[in-house]
Design a protein around this motif. Structure first.
Motif, PDB file in Angstrom:
ATOM      1  N   LYS A  44       0.845  -1.200   0.000  1.00  0.00           N
ATOM      2  CA  LYS A  44       0.000   0.000   0.000  1.00  0.00           C
ATOM      3  C   LYS A  44       0.880   1.249   0.000  1.00  0.00           C
ATOM      4  CE  LYS A  44      -4.085   2.010   0.285  1.00  0.00           C
ATOM      5  NZ  LYS A  44      -4.953   1.875   1.485  1.00  0.00           N
ATOM      6  N   ASP A  45       0.595   2.170  -0.890  1.00  0.00           N
ATOM      7  CA  ASP A  45       1.274   3.470  -0.924  1.00  0.00           C
ATOM      8  C   ASP A  45       0.368   4.455  -0.187  1.00  0.00           C
ATOM      9  OD1 ASP A  45       2.371   5.930  -1.490  1.00  0.00           O
ATOM     10  OD2 ASP A  45       2.921   5.417  -3.559  1.00  0.00           O
ATOM     11  N   GLU A  46       0.694   4.699   1.062  1.00  0.00           N
ATOM     12  CA  GLU A  46      -0.188   5.512   1.902  1.00  0.00           C
ATOM     13  C   GLU A  46      -0.277   6.960   1.411  1.00  0.00           C
ATOM     14  OE1 GLU A  46      -2.024   4.254   4.023  1.00  0.00           O
ATOM     15  OE2 GLU A  46      -1.123   2.284   4.375  1.00  0.00           O
ATOM     16  N   ASN A  47       0.771   7.453   0.806  1.00  0.00           N
ATOM     17  CA  ASN A  47       0.768   8.851   0.348  1.00  0.00           C
ATOM     18  C   ASN A  47      -0.263   9.092  -0.759  1.00  0.00           C
ATOM     19  OD1 ASN A  47       2.825   9.577   2.106  1.00  0.00           O
ATOM     20  ND2 ASN A  47       4.428   8.976   0.647  1.00  0.00           N
ATOM     21  N   ASN A  48      -0.392   8.104  -1.651  1.00  0.00           N
ATOM     22  CA  ASN A  48      -1.300   8.267  -2.796  1.00  0.00           C
ATOM     23  C   ASN A  48      -2.565   7.432  -2.682  1.00  0.00           C
ATOM     24  OD1 ASN A  48       0.510  10.010  -4.216  1.00  0.00           O
ATOM     25  ND2 ASN A  48       1.724   8.199  -4.770  1.00  0.00           N
ATOM     26  N   ASN A  49      -2.639   6.634  -1.605  1.00  0.00           N
ATOM     27  CA  ASN A  49      -3.781   5.737  -1.398  1.00  0.00           C
ATOM     28  C   ASN A  49      -3.956   4.776  -2.578  1.00  0.00           C
ATOM     29  OD1 ASN A  49      -5.901   4.716   0.159  1.00  0.00           O
ATOM     30  ND2 ASN A  49      -7.425   5.960  -0.923  1.00  0.00           N
ATOM     31  N   THR A  50      -2.827   4.285  -3.080  1.00  0.00           N
ATOM     32  CA  THR A  50      -2.832   3.297  -4.170  1.00  0.00           C
ATOM     33  C   THR A  50      -1.965   2.111  -3.764  1.00  0.00           C
ATOM     34  OG1 THR A  50      -0.961   4.402  -5.248  1.00  0.00           O
ATOM     35  CG2 THR A  50      -3.178   5.040  -5.976  1.00  0.00           C
ATOM     36  N   TRP A  51      -1.949   1.104  -4.663  1.00  0.00           N
ATOM     37  CA  TRP A  51      -1.159  -0.104  -4.397  1.00  0.00           C
ATOM     38  C   TRP A  51      -0.038  -0.216  -5.427  1.00  0.00           C
ATOM     39  CZ3 TRP A  51      -2.001  -3.551  -0.370  1.00  0.00           C
ATOM     40  CH2 TRP A  51      -3.168  -3.332   0.386  1.00  0.00           C
ATOM     41  N   LYS A 109      -5.298   0.862  -8.199  1.00  0.00           N
ATOM     42  CA  LYS A 109      -6.355   1.277  -7.281  1.00  0.00           C
ATOM     43  C   LYS A 109      -6.655   0.200  -6.246  1.00  0.00           C
ATOM     44  CE  LYS A 109      -8.686   4.441 -10.462  1.00  0.00           C
ATOM     45  NZ  LYS A 109      -9.964   4.766 -11.157  1.00  0.00           N
ATOM     46  N   ARG A 110      -6.467  -1.086  -6.650  1.00  0.00           N
ATOM     47  CA  ARG A 110      -6.785  -2.191  -5.752  1.00  0.00           C
ATOM     48  C   ARG A 110      -5.578  -3.108  -5.598  1.00  0.00           C
ATOM     49  NH1 ARG A 110     -11.802  -5.088  -8.365  1.00  0.00           N
ATOM     50  NH2 ARG A 110     -10.279  -5.106 -10.081  1.00  0.00           N
ATOM     51  N   LYS A 111      -5.499  -3.773  -4.469  1.00  0.00           N
ATOM     52  CA  LYS A 111      -4.444  -4.755  -4.227  1.00  0.00           C
ATOM     53  C   LYS A 111      -4.531  -5.876  -5.258  1.00  0.00           C
ATOM     54  CE  LYS A 111      -2.626  -7.914  -0.706  1.00  0.00           C
ATOM     55  NZ  LYS A 111      -2.774  -8.414   0.681  1.00  0.00           N
TER      56      LYS A 111
END
Length: 350
Positions: A5-12, A34-36
């Protein structure tokens, strides 16, 4: 096969190692999912492309096929293939190639039939699909090619296409009603040599020998993405053809009117539809049925057959790979009147 998870961009994103065909270990990272689940699917598909497994999707295998095959193909052939592949992808894109079976091919054929496609078009699509599956069999361990077991689809509503051409009498009436000397010369060359349109447009002045009345056909012009591309002839073979005195005289007259007649300059500078427009206007004035440019090639074949020219020479002038191709295309031009045949036999038996 982890995803992160890329917490900064809220992406995977996924980050993993893989081994190439030449056994080199590399790292790959891909962000922005967008999703895992999407990140994990990308990793799986990527590794399958690098280390082939038979359950790769058809779409993924096609990318491998392109890398293997396309560097050895002409640009025009690649363009034609990709047009057909786009149609095939509509059905098979997400199928694992080892799960494609005969029944899938039959169902795909029925979808094509629902669109009322011609037999020839459907056969071309099936041949393209078969070529890709054969590549998987020959080089990537797929056990069998399911396409090879399924007969070509037949459209029950298709009516046979009539081969449109001009007899010598029809041609004679049309050619006298063509005003453009450029169009007239082009049509005369097509009618009296049987060359293809692309071969005509690739013709340069140094390929016409005004002393020996010959024309050398050794290349072809294709229009790709709005640009002229010169390629070898369709069969990669050259042919040096004799042409009539009348055509030579017309070409000399036409040459006098051309701005640049340097050796490597095209005889017919590019001008969209100049042949088609001359065919149309000449036919309308002469009140003769219209034909396509390729119909002039058929007209040449018909003329030679009616003159009793042997099939080997006809095949040579048309630039066919072999005489069987000529016979397959023009067998219906040959006399089939059984009464005439019996009369000939009776004459010999008298």
């Amino acid at each position: 096969m982890p995803a992160f998870k890329d917490e900064n961009n809220n992406t995977w994103y996924c980050k993993f190692y893989y081994t190439t065909y030449d056994n080199i270990k590399k790292q790959k990272m891909k962000r922005g999912f967008k999703r895992k689940k999407d990140a994990l699917e990308f990793e799986k598909e990527f590794i399958l492309k690098q280390q082939f497994q038979p359950d790769m999707t058809f779409k993924s295998f096609y990318e491998l096929y392109k890398k293997d095959v396309f560097p050895q193909l002409r640009q025009h052939t690649i363009q034609s293939k990709e047009y057909k592949i786009n149609r095939i992808m509509e059905y098979f894109s997400d199928y694992p190639i080892n799960e494609i079976s005969g029944i899938h091919i039959k169902r795909w054929q029925n979808e094509l039939l629902n669109n009322n496609f011609s037999n020839r078009y459907m056969a071309n699509l099936q041949s393209e699909l078969s070529a890709i599956m054969n590549h998987a069999v020959n080089f990537y361990g797929l056990k069998t090619n399911p396409v090879s077991k399924v007969p070509k689809a037949k459209n029950p509503n298709e009516k046979p296409k009539i081969m449109r051409f001009w007899t010598f009498d029809e041609y004679s009436k049309v050619i006298t009603n063509i005003d453009s000397i450029k169009g007239k010369c082009a049509i005369d060359l097509l009618y009296w040599t049987g060359m293809r349109k692309g071969e005509l447009l690739a013709l340069t002045w140094n390929k016409i020998n005004f002393e020996s009345n010959t024309v050398l056909i050794d290349q072809s012009l294709q229009r790709l993405n709005g640009k002229n591309v010169i390629t070898p002839t369709k069969t990669y073979e050259n042919r040096n053809l004799l042409i009539p005195d009348k055509v030579i005289r017309e070409l000399k007259e036409y040459r006098e009117l051309c701005f640049d007649t340097s050796a490597n300059e095209p005889v017919f500078q590019w001008e969209k539809r100049f042949i088609e427009d001359s065919l149309k206007s000449g036919a309308e004035k002469a009140n003769i049925k219209k034909i396509h440019v390729h119909g002039l090639r058929h007209s040449h074949a018909s003329y030679l057959i009616n003159k009793g020219v042997n099939i080997v020479l006809i095949s040579k002038r048309l630039g066919h790979k072999n005489t069987s191709m000529t016979l397959d295309t023009y067998s219906h031009f040959y006399p089939t009147d059984e009464q005439n045949l019996i009369e000939l036999i009776n004459d010999d038996l008298k």
